[in-house]
Scaffold this motif. Structure first.
Motif, mmCIF file in Angstrom:
data_model
loop_
_atom_site.group_PDB
_atom_site.id
_atom_site.type_symbol
_atom_site.label_atom_id
_atom_site.label_comp_id
_atom_site.label_asym_id
_atom_site.label_seq_id
_atom_site.Cartn_x
_atom_site.Cartn_y
_atom_site.Cartn_z
ATOM 1 N N THR A 20 -6.103 10.347 2.102
ATOM 2 C CA THR A 20 -6.553 9.159 1.366
ATOM 3 C C THR A 20 -5.459 8.637 0.429
ATOM 4 O OG1 THR A 20 -8.852 9.882 1.496
ATOM 5 C CG2 THR A 20 -8.302 8.309 -0.245
ATOM 6 N N ILE A 21 -4.771 9.545 -0.258
ATOM 7 C CA ILE A 21 -3.655 9.108 -1.102
ATOM 8 C C ILE A 21 -2.588 8.448 -0.223
ATOM 9 C CG2 ILE A 21 -1.796 9.896 -2.634
ATOM 10 C CD1 ILE A 21 -3.717 12.197 -3.473
ATOM 11 N N GLY A 22 -2.328 9.057 0.933
ATOM 12 C CA GLY A 22 -1.331 8.516 1.862
ATOM 13 C C GLY A 22 -1.638 7.086 2.281
ATOM 14 N N ILE A 23 -2.882 6.805 2.685
ATOM 15 C CA ILE A 23 -3.173 5.440 3.136
ATOM 16 C C ILE A 23 -3.084 4.449 1.983
ATOM 17 C CG2 ILE A 23 -4.547 6.089 5.168
ATOM 18 C CD1 ILE A 23 -7.055 5.156 3.637
ATOM 19 N N GLY A 24 -3.461 4.889 0.778
ATOM 20 C CA GLY A 24 -3.356 3.998 -0.378
ATOM 21 C C GLY A 24 -1.908 3.581 -0.608
ATOM 22 N N LEU A 25 -1.010 4.571 -0.624
ATOM 23 C CA LEU A 25 0.403 4.279 -0.881
ATOM 24 C C LEU A 25 1.010 3.459 0.252
ATOM 25 C CD1 LEU A 25 1.274 7.818 -2.220
ATOM 26 C CD2 LEU A 25 1.390 5.723 -3.569
ATOM 27 N N TYR A 26 0.777 3.864 1.506
ATOM 28 C CA TYR A 26 1.422 3.208 2.645
ATOM 29 C C TYR A 26 0.930 1.780 2.860
ATOM 30 C CZ TYR A 26 4.277 6.958 4.642
ATOM 31 O OH TYR A 26 5.254 7.890 4.884
ATOM 32 N N THR A 27 -0.335 1.514 2.503
ATOM 33 C CA THR A 27 -0.826 0.139 2.643
ATOM 34 C C THR A 27 0.046 -0.799 1.814
ATOM 35 O OG1 THR A 27 -3.102 0.890 2.937
ATOM 36 C CG2 THR A 27 -2.806 -1.396 2.297
ATOM 37 N N LEU A 28 0.312 -0.416 0.572
ATOM 38 C CA LEU A 28 1.091 -1.300 -0.295
ATOM 39 C C LEU A 28 2.569 -1.312 0.092
ATOM 40 C CD1 LEU A 28 -0.106 -3.065 -2.626
ATOM 41 C CD2 LEU A 28 -1.641 -1.378 -1.656
ATOM 42 N N VAL A 29 3.091 -0.159 0.538
ATOM 43 C CA VAL A 29 4.480 -0.138 1.026
ATOM 44 C C VAL A 29 4.632 -1.101 2.204
ATOM 45 C CG1 VAL A 29 6.248 1.276 2.152
ATOM 46 C CG2 VAL A 29 4.969 2.209 0.227
ATOM 47 N N GLY A 30 3.667 -1.078 3.116
ATOM 48 C CA GLY A 30 3.715 -1.968 4.277
ATOM 49 C C GLY A 30 3.635 -3.432 3.881
ATOM 50 N N ILE A 31 2.785 -3.727 2.906
ATOM 51 C CA ILE A 31 2.650 -5.115 2.432
ATOM 52 C C ILE A 31 3.976 -5.601 1.846
ATOM 53 C CG2 ILE A 31 1.610 -6.492 0.576
ATOM 54 C CD1 ILE A 31 -1.048 -5.082 1.169
ATOM 55 N N GLU A 32 4.590 -4.743 1.041
ATOM 56 C CA GLU A 32 5.891 -5.089 0.438
ATOM 57 C C GLU A 32 6.947 -5.397 1.510
ATOM 58 O OE1 GLU A 32 7.819 -5.346 -2.197
ATOM 59 O OE2 GLU A 32 9.747 -4.509 -1.596
ATOM 60 N N LYS A 33 6.986 -4.586 2.578
ATOM 61 C CA LYS A 33 7.950 -4.841 3.657
ATOM 62 C C LYS A 33 7.625 -6.154 4.370
ATOM 63 C CE LYS A 33 9.916 -0.644 3.459
ATOM 64 N NZ LYS A 33 11.306 -0.256 3.312
ATOM 65 N N GLY A 34 6.354 -6.443 4.518
ATOM 66 C CA GLY A 34 5.942 -7.699 5.147
ATOM 67 C C GLY A 34 6.389 -8.892 4.309
ATOM 68 N N LEU A 35 6.221 -8.795 2.989
ATOM 69 C CA LEU A 35 6.658 -9.880 2.095
ATOM 70 C C LEU A 35 8.161 -10.076 2.209
ATOM 71 C CD1 LEU A 35 4.467 -9.182 -1.072
ATOM 72 C CD2 LEU A 35 4.362 -11.185 0.432
ATOM 73 N N THR A 36 8.907 -8.954 2.232
ATOM 74 C CA THR A 36 10.363 -9.033 2.362
ATOM 75 C C THR A 36 10.755 -9.717 3.673
ATOM 76 O OG1 THR A 36 10.504 -6.960 1.148
ATOM 77 C CG2 THR A 36 12.500 -7.679 2.292
ATOM 78 N N ALA A 37 9.960 -9.481 4.731
ATOM 79 C CA ALA A 37 10.252 -10.105 6.032
ATOM 80 C C ALA A 37 9.747 -11.544 6.090
ATOM 81 C CB ALA A 37 9.626 -9.281 7.160
ATOM 82 N N GLY A 38 9.177 -12.046 4.969
ATOM 83 C CA GLY A 38 8.750 -13.448 4.919
ATOM 84 C C GLY A 38 7.432 -13.741 5.607
ATOM 85 N N LEU A 39 6.570 -12.730 5.767
ATOM 86 C CA LEU A 39 5.284 -12.960 6.444
ATOM 87 C C LEU A 39 4.243 -13.492 5.462
ATOM 88 C CD1 LEU A 39 5.110 -9.694 8.571
ATOM 89 C CD2 LEU A 39 5.999 -11.923 9.259
ATOM 90 N N ILE A 40 3.230 -14.179 6.009
ATOM 91 C CA ILE A 40 2.155 -14.697 5.165
ATOM 92 C C ILE A 40 1.189 -13.553 4.817
ATOM 93 C CG2 ILE A 40 2.322 -17.035 6.120
ATOM 94 C CD1 ILE A 40 -0.144 -16.438 7.837
ATOM 95 N N PRO A 41 0.401 -13.698 3.702
ATOM 96 C CA PRO A 41 -0.462 -12.610 3.223
ATOM 97 C C PRO A 41 -1.304 -11.923 4.290
ATOM 98 C CG PRO A 41 -0.442 -14.342 1.601
ATOM 99 C CD PRO A 41 0.391 -14.849 2.776
ATOM 100 N N ILE A 42 -1.979 -12.682 5.166
ATOM 101 C CA ILE A 42 -2.871 -12.020 6.126
ATOM 102 C C ILE A 42 -2.084 -11.079 7.052
ATOM 103 C CG2 ILE A 42 -2.858 -13.873 7.848
ATOM 104 C CD1 ILE A 42 -5.735 -13.245 8.483
ATOM 105 N N MET A 43 -0.849 -11.463 7.390
ATOM 106 C CA MET A 43 -0.021 -10.607 8.246
ATOM 107 C C MET A 43 0.487 -9.398 7.458
ATOM 108 S SD MET A 43 -0.221 -12.023 11.055
ATOM 109 C CE MET A 43 -0.862 -13.611 11.563
ATOM 110 N N CYS A 44 0.788 -9.611 6.178
ATOM 111 C CA CYS A 44 1.213 -8.489 5.337
ATOM 112 C C CYS A 44 0.099 -7.448 5.260
ATOM 113 C CB CYS A 44 1.550 -8.970 3.928
ATOM 114 S SG CYS A 44 3.011 -10.015 3.874
#
Lengths: 204, 204, 204
Positions: free
Chosen positions: C95-119
């Motif tokens: 559970t801790i893992g999914i919490g952390l990785y969800t936000l890490v993934g969102i951050e990488k999506g933002l860096t790649a210029g994706l829109i929120p729903i894709m992040c």
């Protein structure tokens, strides 16, 4: 581009609905149904885009796919009683899906500068991979290993498309011919229980 | 480049044949046999190329792989009676395959500018992934989780290659040493039933 | 960057330990335990990096991940008796893992210029994919298809993060809020046996 785009969306809808039908049979919760529909619809195209290095992969940059899948899933869940009674609907949506995706994959291969045999391999993977993941996740025998002709139809239809391009037939007609060939071969094979010759002595 | 290319082709042949042998045991139809052979032969290299961003992946741009696999499958199917009677042939082809692919993977890692430990990880994945997919698709326990030493042999052989490079030994000899080490360690481990120490109390 | 890096490492540790716990339950040998821990920890990020074309993928270029996993595995194996007696430890680390990785993934999506729903989709995949592969390799029902809320928690927490960004709240606090939301929603859902509404008539 418009023409290929429409094919892509039609394929997405067909595969999303086929995913919903398998997920409902497994009695998954609404989110599980969406996941299976999503994986079935984007799995093949995602593998294709990763193989040719077309990244970020299609569905990440073009939100029309995710919204198309959401709409298809909502529709399929609302009308699930109707879809369920049609015993052949899963087979039908899946077959339309592989027809459309085979040619979409071939088109992407041509754009990436690949030779025909690789385009056909790519188209076949685009068509079959989503269904294979769907079946692995749902613990069914992957569709390509069942007795019926499946990937073979994609290869035959893809080859026919390249043959048609050698004639004076206009490009979009070659496409439609290829798509109908994949669908037709699979329908015919299932209708008449055609399968590839066996490698084994039946008595063994 | 020629030297590494030959290794790559030999690995492709070995894995394609090992895939045919598993698929025949499952009594798949001819197309299913080809699919399993193809996935076993290109799976590891495809994952490797996608991980390092070497796209379009190798087999898409160089048609020698797909034709090599087709020829190997045809050969293996024609002589299947002979291959089947050799009880150890699957094990042998698979072992030769992981030896060759480990070093092919390491070489690609070096070309991509990775440090040795990552090259070894990449080589091990190149070697093991095709067999793992083959086993998942064929519903067998993935080869890396069976009792015998498998991936460990790739890691040991890969490490030995990097150690050999510190000596005055010419590059191609280091490669061959690495390949033979992987094959030798696995043969030895299986022959003498060597396995990693258990983490569990046997009585438990 | 430091802040996101710390989250990434914490997620890696959590997932590596959750992998060890599943592998020990399967009584794998030490190398098998490492493989499962590795796949669980890097699987989600590897898929994410391949989808957005961020290659060579993260763990190949930054050796801190592989060493973090090795250290976590060694630690978890040494103290396995303690960890095993904590009946809920697997659930907690996951559970801790999914919490952390969800936000890490969102951050990488933002860096790649994706829109929120894709992040959010990318974050959810980053969080869930490692656990799904772990479960497929270990022959358990993939975690996302069990009754409890899992991926839904990632989507909800990710959405909350984007809502918080619309407020004057400083960026790092939005992150922490998102992580805690994912963890909190999952803990709450499991504690009170909350699940999504059923699509089926229970009597059927």
């Amino acid at each position: 581009m418009d023409f290929y785009f429409v094919l892509d969306i039609l394929g997405t809808i067909s595969f999303a609905i086929s995913g919903v039908l398998v997920a409902l049979r497994m009695r998954l919760d609404p989110f599980g149904v969406f996941i299976i529909a999503f994986v079935t619809a984007v799995g093949g195209g995602t593998l294709r885009d990763m193989l040719i290095g077309n990244t970020p992969v299609g569905w990440l940059t073009d939100s029309v796919y995710i919204f198309t899948i959401m709409a298809s899933v909502t529709f399929a869940i609302l009308f699930r009683e109707k879809l369920r009674y049609l015993a052949k609907s899963l087979f039908l949506f899946d077959t339309i899906g592989i027809g459309l995706y085979t040619l979409v994959g071939i088109e992407k291969g041509l754009t990436a500068g690949l030779i025909p045999i690789m385009c056909i391999a790519l188209g076949t993977m685009t068509a079959c991979f989503g269904g294979v993941i769907r079946d692995i996740l749902c613990n069914e025998i992957p569709v390509i290993f069942r007795k019926e002709i499946y990937a073979t139809a994609c290869i035959a239809g893809g080859s026919l498309y390249f043959l048609a391009r050698l004639t004076p037939l206009a490009e979009p007609y070659c496409y439609i011919l290829g798509i109908l060939a994949v669908i037709g071969i699979r329908l015919w094979a299932v209708r008449f229980k055609v399968s590839l010759p066996s490698l084994y002595n039946e008595k063994a």
